[in-house]
Design an enzyme around this catalytic site. Structure first.
Site, PDB file in Angstrom:
ATOM      1  N   ASN A 112      73.648  98.561 115.794  1.00 17.26           N
ATOM      2  CA  ASN A 112      72.324  98.015 115.946  1.00 17.26           C
ATOM      3  C   ASN A 112      71.221  99.326 116.439  1.00 17.26           C
ATOM      4  OD1 ASN A 112      73.264  94.822 117.134  1.00 17.26           O
ATOM      5  ND2 ASN A 112      72.946  95.469 114.934  1.00 17.26           N
ATOM      6  N   ASP A 168      73.323  85.811 117.118  1.00 22.32           N
ATOM      7  CA  ASP A 168      72.951  86.445 115.875  1.00 22.32           C
ATOM      8  C   ASP A 168      72.060  85.516 115.139  1.00 22.32           C
ATOM      9  OD1 ASP A 168      73.246  88.260 113.693  1.00 22.32           O
ATOM     10  OD2 ASP A 168      74.759  87.121 112.823  1.00 22.32           O
TER      11      ASP A 168
END
Length: 241
Positions: free
Chosen positions: A66, A18
């Site tokens: 996503n 991330d």
């Protein structure tokens, strides 16, 4: 290294990659560069995994949420993934160390070219059982549980099992991670400072040790991985007892 080799290593590490976009923003760079740097670090991380001899690694590359991002950004991510996976396919260490590679997630939601290289990797390494690398793409923990419930319901409907036979082992046998000798990560590491799992291995992470580091993924180093292992080794795992 001297410190961590004195104690048992985690057998299964889950890593949530991330912070690529935020790293780009802070550096005043295009998101493309952040994703490229992140992909390079992910590739380098495999060298660290080889060196440390960690048996099972599951990396969270792309969640199913996503997939709603800007199409141009997704296209860039898919292109980088395809490039890195092709490199992995041709890496002799995969075969020398007998590493089984498998994708977990909603396979049909990713581009055909990406599906093709993943199939090639999975087919070529299917018989390997020394180390395992799981790549979570278009993955969601809630979706994994829904799929497992549907499989079990179908088995009940077809009278392959009875409702009273459903237990933890039956559920685990229907998860995406059923091929692993140990589906539960001992350690889950997330970069970028965010302190949440974001749907990562919801069932399997029930007793995982969680380590959150304030480093964006493009800046992640081998020393950071070793420090996370050291943190894991210092914790007392009681499993609620």
């Amino acid at each position: 290294m001297k410190e961590i080799t004195q104690f048992p290593f985690p057998q299964h590490i889950g890593i949530i990659l991330d912070g690529n976009r935020r790293w780009s923003r802070i550096k005043d760079m295009d998101k493309v560069i952040g994703h490229q740097m992140g992909a390079d670090i992910a590739e380098e991380m495999l060298n660290w995994i080889y060196d440390l001899g960690i048996k099972i690694t599951t990396v969270y590359v792309l969640s199913n949420e996503n997939l709603g991002r800007d199409p141009n950004e997704l296209e860039n991510i898919y292109s980088l993934l395809e490039e890195k996976l092709e490199s992995l396919y041709n890496d002799n260490r995969i075969h020398k160390k007998r590493i089984r590679i498998k994708s977990i997630g909603e396979f049909n939601k990713i581009p055909e070219n990406l599906q093709k290289i993943l199939r090639k990797l999975e087919d070529r390494t299917e018989k390997y059982d020394n180390m395992y690398l799981n790549i979570a793409i278009a993955y969601g923990g809630q979706r994994e549980l829904i799929d497992a419930i549907r499989k079990i319901a179908t088995s009940v409907k077809e009278e392959k099992i009875k409702v009273e036979d459903i237990d933890e082992k039956v559920i685990e046998a229907n998860l995406y991670t059923s091929h692993l000798p140990q589906a539960e990560p001992d350690l889950i590491l997330r970069t970028s400072g965010e302190k949440r799992l974001s749907g990562f291995l919801l069932w399997q992470s029930a007793y995982s040790e969680l380590v959150f580091v304030d480093i964006f993924w493009p800046e992640f180093r081998k020393i950071d991985l070793m420090r996370a292992i050291r943190t894991f080794q210092k914790r007392a795992r009681r499993y609620g007892k």
